[in-house]
Design an enzyme around this catalytic site. Structure first.
Site, short mmCIF file in Angstrom:
data_model
loop_
_atom_site.label_atom_id
_atom_site.label_comp_id
_atom_site.label_asym_id
_atom_site.label_seq_id
_atom_site.Cartn_x
_atom_site.Cartn_y
_atom_site.Cartn_z
N ALA A 32 -14.81 20.00 -12.31
CA ALA A 32 -15.10 20.15 -10.87
C ALA A 32 -15.39 18.77 -10.28
O ALA A 32 -16.40 18.56 -9.60
CB ALA A 32 -16.25 21.12 -10.64
N HIS A 34 -15.75 15.32 -8.35
CA HIS A 34 -15.91 14.92 -6.96
C HIS A 34 -16.02 13.39 -6.91
O HIS A 34 -15.86 12.71 -7.94
CB HIS A 34 -17.13 15.59 -6.32
CG HIS A 34 -18.40 15.45 -7.11
ND1 HIS A 34 -19.00 14.24 -7.35
CD2 HIS A 34 -19.19 16.38 -7.71
CE1 HIS A 34 -20.10 14.42 -8.04
NE2 HIS A 34 -20.23 15.71 -8.29
N HIS A 37 -18.19 11.65 -9.55
CA HIS A 37 -17.56 11.48 -10.87
C HIS A 37 -16.56 10.32 -10.86
O HIS A 37 -16.49 9.53 -11.80
CB HIS A 37 -16.82 12.75 -11.28
CG HIS A 37 -17.69 13.95 -11.50
ND1 HIS A 37 -17.66 15.03 -10.67
CD2 HIS A 37 -18.60 14.23 -12.47
CE1 HIS A 37 -18.52 15.94 -11.11
NE2 HIS A 37 -19.10 15.48 -12.19
N GLN A 61 -26.06 24.49 -22.55
CA GLN A 61 -27.03 23.92 -21.62
C GLN A 61 -27.29 24.83 -20.43
O GLN A 61 -28.01 24.45 -19.50
CB GLN A 61 -26.59 22.53 -21.15
CG GLN A 61 -25.36 22.49 -20.26
CD GLN A 61 -24.87 21.07 -20.05
OE1 GLN A 61 -24.40 20.41 -20.98
NE2 GLN A 61 -24.99 20.57 -18.83
N GLU A 148 -26.88 8.48 -12.28
CA GLU A 148 -28.34 8.44 -12.16
C GLU A 148 -28.89 9.66 -11.43
O GLU A 148 -30.12 9.81 -11.36
CB GLU A 148 -28.77 7.16 -11.44
CG GLU A 148 -28.50 5.90 -12.25
CD GLU A 148 -28.97 4.63 -11.56
OE1 GLU A 148 -29.33 4.71 -10.35
OE2 GLU A 148 -28.99 3.57 -12.21
N SER A 185 -22.68 16.73 -5.78
CA SER A 185 -22.86 17.61 -6.93
C SER A 185 -21.80 18.69 -6.89
O SER A 185 -21.45 19.18 -5.81
CB SER A 185 -24.26 18.26 -6.90
OG SER A 185 -24.37 19.28 -7.88
#
Length: 279
Positions: A32, A34, A37, A61, A148, A185
């Site tokens: 996914a 964006h 990334h 996770q 980060e 995100s």
């Protein structure tokens, strides 16, 4: 760009990429993709000869009531973006390849993973540390790059790489943000138009709090005001807003450098995280 799903084929491809002393930077993702990334991929290209990106939505996770099944997946779109960025290799294993039958070993970074997102999402960082350790062993990169935005995750991976002698340089890439400050995100796609507008209150409250603390304001009072501002801006709840030592993640009642303001909040069914340096 090669797209590889088999570990033996991956090892052969990595060996070929490393011929002549060439270096490899790994960018682990869950897909996914964006702009955030892609900024990691561009950073990887600056620091290594070859870039390997992994796409794996890691089930270990996610908690039992989290969004594993709903997590966005579009490998064809992601691959096209990576080709445009000049990625050398896409490592895209399936769950059976990553966790074959009988898999029973996991990695736990106990101290750093206990608080913040670790408290809100039990087992999450064990899943992260385990899959990243496996990716390190599979790809054998010289460098690995993480955003980060998840500062706690970055600290955990740095500690794991040091403690287990991986010999990999772990680099953090600055948070990519929208024009209104919201951190990019994949989960932003869950937000309705109304929620997306309200979400700007999150980074806004953190920015105000970080400046106030750096200017000498009382830490506890400032954190409480930040929580109130986030909820007042349209969020349903706040998991935490905390001032932490940037390296050890110890909660700080009084500001000292280097420090980081860490936060997680929920709006609708979406949980967002963010952080800022202080001072």
């Amino acid at each position: 760009m090669q797209i590889i799903r088999d570990i033996a084929m991956l090892h052969r491809a990595v060996t070929a990429l490393k011929q002549g002393g060439k270096s490899i930077a790994l960018v682990p993702t869950m897909g996914a993709l964006h702009a955030g990334h892609l900024s990691l991929v561009r950073m990887a290209k600056r620091v290594a000869d070859h870039v390997v990106v992994s796409i794996f939505v890691n089930p270990t996770q996610f908690g039992p009531n989290e969004d594993f099944a709903a997590y966005p997946r579009d490998e064809a779109r992601d691959a096209a973006l990576l080709v445009e960025e000049g990625t050398s290799l896409l490592w895209a294993p399936d769950v059976g390849t990553m966790y074959p039958g009988g898999h029973s070993t996991h990695v736990e970074v106990a101290e750093l993973g206990a608080d913040y997102c670790g408290a809100a999402r039990p087992g999450h960082f064990d899943g992260v540390a385990t899959v990243v350790a496996k990716l390190f062993n599979q790809v054998r990169p010289d460098i690995a790059i993480f955003g980060e935005k998840d500062w706690q995750q970055l600290a955990i991976i740095r500690r794991m790489a040091r403690d287990l002698d991986f010999g990999i340089d772990i680099l953090g890439a600055p948070i990519a943000r929208e024009a209104d400050g919201l951190a990019l995100s994949s989960r932003n796609a869950y937000l309705s138009a109304e929620q997306r507008t309200a979400a700007a209150a999150f980074p806004g409250a953190l920015k105000t709090a970080a400046k106030a603390i750096a200017d000498g304001a009382d830490v506890a009072e400032t954190l409480a005001r930040a929580e109130a501002a986030i909820v007042g801006g349209g969020f349903d709840s706040v998991d935490y807003v905390a001032l932490a030592d940037a390296d050890s993640l110890e909660r700080l009642a009084v500001f000292r450098a280097p420090a980081r303001l860490l936060a997680a909040a929920r709006i609708g069914r979406t949980r967002l995280i963010d952080n800022l340096p202080v001072g």
